[in-house]
Design a protein around this motif. Structure first.
Motif, PDB file in Angstrom:
ATOM      1  N   ASN A 112      81.992  62.343  64.319  1.00 17.60           N
ATOM      2  CA  ASN A 112      81.600  63.508  65.100  1.00 17.60           C
ATOM      3  C   ASN A 112      80.230  64.008  64.643  1.00 17.60           C
ATOM      4  O   ASN A 112      79.940  64.014  63.452  1.00 17.60           O
ATOM      5  CB  ASN A 112      82.623  64.631  64.915  1.00 17.60           C
ATOM      6  CG  ASN A 112      83.994  64.226  65.401  1.00 17.60           C
ATOM      7  OD1 ASN A 112      84.162  63.837  66.545  1.00 17.60           O
ATOM      8  ND2 ASN A 112      84.957  64.277  64.509  1.00 17.60           N
ATOM      9  N   VAL A 113      79.432  64.437  65.609  1.00 17.13           N
ATOM     10  CA  VAL A 113      78.117  64.962  65.262  1.00 17.13           C
ATOM     11  C   VAL A 113      78.274  66.294  64.538  1.00 17.13           C
ATOM     12  O   VAL A 113      79.029  67.157  64.976  1.00 17.13           O
ATOM     13  CB  VAL A 113      77.267  65.136  66.534  1.00 17.13           C
ATOM     14  CG1 VAL A 113      75.965  65.844  66.221  1.00 17.13           C
ATOM     15  CG2 VAL A 113      76.994  63.785  67.177  1.00 17.13           C
TER      16      VAL A 113
ATOM     17  N   PRO B   9      84.431  70.384  64.634  1.00 16.69           N
ATOM     18  CA  PRO B   9      83.271  70.231  65.513  1.00 16.69           C
ATOM     19  C   PRO B   9      83.508  70.743  66.919  1.00 16.69           C
ATOM     20  O   PRO B   9      82.594  71.198  67.596  1.00 16.69           O
ATOM     21  CB  PRO B   9      83.032  68.720  65.506  1.00 16.69           C
ATOM     22  CG  PRO B   9      83.612  68.271  64.226  1.00 16.69           C
ATOM     23  CD  PRO B   9      84.809  69.149  63.989  1.00 16.69           C
TER      24      PRO B   9
ATOM     25  N   GLN C 248      75.743  76.616  68.643  1.00 10.96           N
ATOM     26  CA  GLN C 248      74.632  75.706  68.340  1.00 10.96           C
ATOM     27  C   GLN C 248      73.353  76.482  68.093  1.00 10.96           C
ATOM     28  O   GLN C 248      73.389  77.650  67.726  1.00 10.96           O
ATOM     29  CB  GLN C 248      74.445  74.749  69.514  1.00 10.96           C
ATOM     30  CG  GLN C 248      75.412  73.586  69.493  1.00 10.96           C
ATOM     31  CD  GLN C 248      74.826  72.374  68.798  1.00 10.96           C
ATOM     32  OE1 GLN C 248      73.632  72.334  68.568  1.00 10.96           O
ATOM     33  NE2 GLN C 248      75.643  71.403  68.465  1.00 10.96           N
TER      34      GLN C 248
ATOM     35  N   PRO D 210      77.105  69.825  63.846  1.00 12.44           N
ATOM     36  CA  PRO D 210      76.221  70.676  64.646  1.00 12.44           C
ATOM     37  C   PRO D 210      74.968  71.099  63.894  1.00 12.44           C
ATOM     38  O   PRO D 210      74.985  71.269  62.682  1.00 12.44           O
ATOM     39  CB  PRO D 210      77.086  71.887  64.980  1.00 12.44           C
ATOM     40  CG  PRO D 210      78.425  71.634  64.455  1.00 12.44           C
ATOM     41  CD  PRO D 210      78.417  70.428  63.599  1.00 12.44           C
ATOM     42  N   ARG D 211      73.905  71.260  64.655  1.00 15.21           N
ATOM     43  CA  ARG D 211      72.633  71.670  64.075  1.00 15.21           C
ATOM     44  C   ARG D 211      72.740  73.062  63.469  1.00 15.21           C
ATOM     45  O   ARG D 211      73.375  73.955  64.035  1.00 15.21           O
ATOM     46  CB  ARG D 211      71.581  71.661  65.195  1.00 15.21           C
ATOM     47  CG  ARG D 211      70.269  72.278  64.784  1.00 15.21           C
ATOM     48  CD  ARG D 211      69.300  72.298  65.938  1.00 15.21           C
ATOM     49  NE  ARG D 211      68.630  73.594  65.937  1.00 15.21           N
ATOM     50  CZ  ARG D 211      67.407  73.796  66.443  1.00 15.21           C
ATOM     51  NH1 ARG D 211      66.769  72.821  67.025  1.00 15.21           N
ATOM     52  NH2 ARG D 211      66.860  74.973  66.393  1.00 15.21           N
TER      53      ARG D 211
ATOM     54  N   ALA E 144      88.624  67.654  61.286  1.00 19.68           N
ATOM     55  CA  ALA E 144      88.437  66.872  62.494  1.00 19.68           C
ATOM     56  C   ALA E 144      88.358  67.776  63.720  1.00 19.68           C
ATOM     57  O   ALA E 144      87.662  67.485  64.679  1.00 19.68           O
ATOM     58  CB  ALA E 144      89.574  65.870  62.641  1.00 19.68           C
TER      59      ALA E 144
ATOM     60  N   SER F 164      84.242  60.824  60.463  1.00 15.47           N
ATOM     61  CA  SER F 164      85.023  60.416  61.623  1.00 15.47           C
ATOM     62  C   SER F 164      84.161  60.244  62.879  1.00 15.47           C
ATOM     63  O   SER F 164      84.684  60.111  63.981  1.00 15.47           O
ATOM     64  CB  SER F 164      86.150  61.417  61.869  1.00 15.47           C
ATOM     65  OG  SER F 164      85.669  62.726  61.812  1.00 15.47           O
TER      66      SER F 164
ATOM     67  N   ALA G  14      83.016  74.452  66.588  1.00 18.38           N
ATOM     68  CA  ALA G  14      81.680  74.845  66.125  1.00 18.38           C
ATOM     69  C   ALA G  14      80.655  74.566  67.212  1.00 18.38           C
ATOM     70  O   ALA G  14      79.722  73.805  67.036  1.00 18.38           O
ATOM     71  CB  ALA G  14      81.320  74.119  64.845  1.00 18.38           C
TER      72      ALA G  14
END
Lengths: 109, 144
Positions: free
Chosen positions: A42-43, B22, B28, A45-46, B19, A40, B25
């Motif tokens: 969205n990045v 993120p 980081q 996350p690392r 959806a 979709s 989350a």
């Protein structure tokens, strides 16, 4: 990523005093770079391992800082000097604060 | 595979949850973690010449996701590797301790595309050495 992380180390069990031995390490980790996007847009996350160290009886052998450009399942190969019998200690530091450890004993003789 | 009405509803709910993920989350990268940075930051104005430092990388890498590289820098205390064409150039910093058997290490890296890979070594006397290698990448390794 705290689940399914498994460190693997290949180090000799025996060495002669002062010998230089080659060590290979691999840890299963997806090393999410923080550059990818999901379906979709969205990045994602690392989530990477950002540091790896190897010590022998408390003395440092190698200290590596990892960036997201290190591949999935980070692999390292390097040389260590074994001055006496003791333990090789390997430590991986995850972005999420987890620390993974592995110890290998090396006998001299 | 057949989808029943129940399966479809469950899938929809799962997708909706994904959806939203993120946003939550946000946890980081560890702010205390060291970063590799860019070549200029490491050199800090100093010149880097050629020396005993060798950087081994394949000329052609079919898969940019795992490109095997190795560095060998006799007499170095620290070696940094940069992929100059990646979104962030820093790849890794190797620091060799008193028990390092040699100032050499191998690993596998990601390359976004055909580009130059650079290694810079800081020697024990404070001078710098550099080595560069061009790697052709068939499939990029950073996702789109």
């Amino acid at each position: 990523m705290a689940s399914g992380v498994k460190p693997r180390v290949k180090a000799p069990k025996k060495a002669s005093a002062g010998e230089v031995v080659t060590i290979k390490t691999l840890i299963s980790h997806k090393m999410e770079s923080g550059q990818r996007k999901d379906s979709s847009g969205n990045v994602i996350p690392r989530s990477i391992i950002n540091r790896f160290t190897c010590d022998f009886n408390g003395e440092n052998v190698i200290d590596v800082v990892l960036a997201p450009a290190i591949s999935t399942n980070p692999y390292f190969e390097f040389d260590a000097t074994i001055p006496e019998a003791g333990d090789l200690k390997f430590t991986w530091y995850d972005d999420d604060g987890d620390v993974y450890e592995e110890t290998k004993s090396v006998a001299v003789g | 595979m057949d989808f029943t009405r129940r399966d479809t509803l469950a899938l929809g709910a799962g997708a909706a949850a994904m959806a939203l993920l993120p946003l939550r989350a946000v946890a980081q990268a560890d702010p205390n973690a060291e970063v590799v940075g860019a070549p200029d930051e490491f050199l800090a104005g100093a010149d880097a010449g050629a020396g005993d430092l060798t950087l081994t990388a394949p000329e052609i890498a079919e898969n940019g996701n795992t490109v095997p590289i190795s560095v060998d820098a006799p007499g170095a205390v620290e070696v940094r590797v940069y992929a100059l064409g990646n979104p962030t150039p820093g790849v890794a910093t190797f620091r060799f301790g008193p028990l390092a058997g040699s100032q050499a290490a191998s690993t596998r890296i990601r390359l976004a595309g055909t580009q130059d890979v650079q290694a810079i070594a800081k020697m024990a006397d404070g001078s710098y050495q550099t080595a560069m290698k061009t790697v052709k990448v068939t499939i990029g390794g950073c996702g789109g």
